[in-house]
Design a protein around this motif. Sequence first.
Motif, PDB file in Angstrom:
ATOM      1  N   PRO A   8      70.504  47.119  34.454  1.00 25.82           N
ATOM      2  CA  PRO A   8      70.589  48.403  35.155  1.00 25.82           C
ATOM      3  C   PRO A   8      69.207  49.021  35.357  1.00 25.82           C
ATOM      4  CG  PRO A   8      71.356  48.633  32.899  1.00 25.82           C
ATOM      5  CD  PRO A   8      71.048  47.193  33.098  1.00 25.82           C
ATOM      6  N   VAL A   9      69.092  49.820  36.412  1.00 21.80           N
ATOM      7  CA  VAL A   9      67.855  50.524  36.738  1.00 21.80           C
ATOM      8  C   VAL A   9      68.160  52.008  36.905  1.00 21.80           C
ATOM      9  CG1 VAL A   9      66.787  48.493  37.790  1.00 21.80           C
ATOM     10  CG2 VAL A   9      68.123  50.045  39.220  1.00 21.80           C
ATOM     11  N   SER A  10      67.134  52.848  36.747  1.00 21.37           N
ATOM     12  CA  SER A  10      67.361  54.297  36.820  1.00 21.37           C
ATOM     13  C   SER A  10      67.368  54.824  38.251  1.00 21.37           C
ATOM     14  CB  SER A  10      66.303  55.038  36.001  1.00 21.37           C
ATOM     15  OG  SER A  10      65.013  54.820  36.541  1.00 21.37           O
ATOM     16  N   ASP A  11      66.611  54.216  39.137  1.00 16.08           N
ATOM     17  CA  ASP A  11      66.535  54.643  40.536  1.00 16.08           C
ATOM     18  C   ASP A  11      66.737  53.393  41.391  1.00 16.08           C
ATOM     19  OD1 ASP A  11      65.627  55.268  43.163  1.00 16.08           O
ATOM     20  OD2 ASP A  11      64.337  56.858  42.380  1.00 16.08           O
ATOM     21  N   HIS A  42      81.693  50.134  38.826  1.00 15.86           N
ATOM     22  CA  HIS A  42      80.639  49.688  37.909  1.00 15.86           C
ATOM     23  C   HIS A  42      79.249  49.780  38.527  1.00 15.86           C
ATOM     24  CE1 HIS A  42      83.458  48.361  34.856  1.00 15.86           C
ATOM     25  NE2 HIS A  42      84.179  47.831  35.840  1.00 15.86           N
ATOM     26  N   GLY A  43      79.088  50.587  39.548  1.00 22.73           N
ATOM     27  CA  GLY A  43      77.780  50.831  40.131  1.00 22.73           C
ATOM     28  C   GLY A  43      77.446  49.934  41.308  1.00 22.73           C
ATOM     29  N   ASP A  44      76.378  50.319  41.983  1.00 17.91           N
ATOM     30  CA  ASP A  44      75.845  49.526  43.090  1.00 17.91           C
ATOM     31  C   ASP A  44      74.968  48.418  42.514  1.00 17.91           C
ATOM     32  OD1 ASP A  44      76.925  51.185  45.171  1.00 17.91           O
ATOM     33  OD2 ASP A  44      75.356  52.646  44.725  1.00 17.91           O
ATOM     34  N   ILE A  57      69.909  43.685  40.030  1.00 16.59           N
ATOM     35  CA  ILE A  57      69.699  45.017  39.467  1.00 16.59           C
ATOM     36  C   ILE A  57      70.904  45.859  39.855  1.00 16.59           C
ATOM     37  CG2 ILE A  57      67.178  44.896  39.450  1.00 16.59           C
ATOM     38  CD1 ILE A  57      67.248  46.639  42.040  1.00 16.59           C
ATOM     39  N   GLY A  58      71.170  46.892  39.074  1.00 17.91           N
ATOM     40  CA  GLY A  58      72.329  47.727  39.377  1.00 17.91           C
ATOM     41  C   GLY A  58      72.246  49.094  38.755  1.00 17.91           C
ATOM     42  N   THR A  59      73.233  49.921  39.092  1.00 19.07           N
ATOM     43  CA  THR A  59      73.269  51.305  38.618  1.00 19.07           C
ATOM     44  C   THR A  59      74.325  51.539  37.554  1.00 19.07           C
ATOM     45  OG1 THR A  59      74.830  51.951  40.344  1.00 19.07           O
ATOM     46  CG2 THR A  59      72.489  52.187  40.853  1.00 19.07           C
ATOM     47  N   GLY A  60      74.996  50.516  37.120  1.00 22.36           N
ATOM     48  CA  GLY A  60      76.152  50.694  36.254  1.00 22.36           C
ATOM     49  C   GLY A  60      75.871  50.825  34.769  1.00 22.36           C
TER      50      GLY A  60
END
Length: 128
Positions: A8-11, A42-44, A57-60
């Motif tokens: 996961p990443v913050s931005d 579960h995020g992009d 990478i993702g936002t989840g």
Amino acid sequence: MLDHVGFPVSDFARSKAFYAAALAPLGYVLMMEISDAQTGGHGDHAGFGDGRPDFWIGTGGTAATATHIAFHAKDRATVDAFYRAAIAAGGRDNGAPGLRPHYHAHYYGAFVRDPDGNNVEAVCHMPA
């Protein structure tokens, strides 16, 4: 044998732009994007690769900050190009291109910190 790896990443937008630029010299491109709706909340996610998406990478979740990932480079010039591209894309120096003989005689690597502080490396194991 690993098939793919991700964190996961913050931005998401900033990291997606960073990795698109930093990995381009290695032949990696953005191959696939999956939306939050497609993952069932579960995020992009964005998948990069050379032939298939094997780095994601993702936002989840909580952004990773202590991950180290090393990408294979075909030669030392590609390591140098990765480093320049990653720094130009906003990465922070974590070890300029050069030999790392404490690993082995031909280990030529470069290290940058991504926008979340992860240690991203390009490495070539071939002699000059």
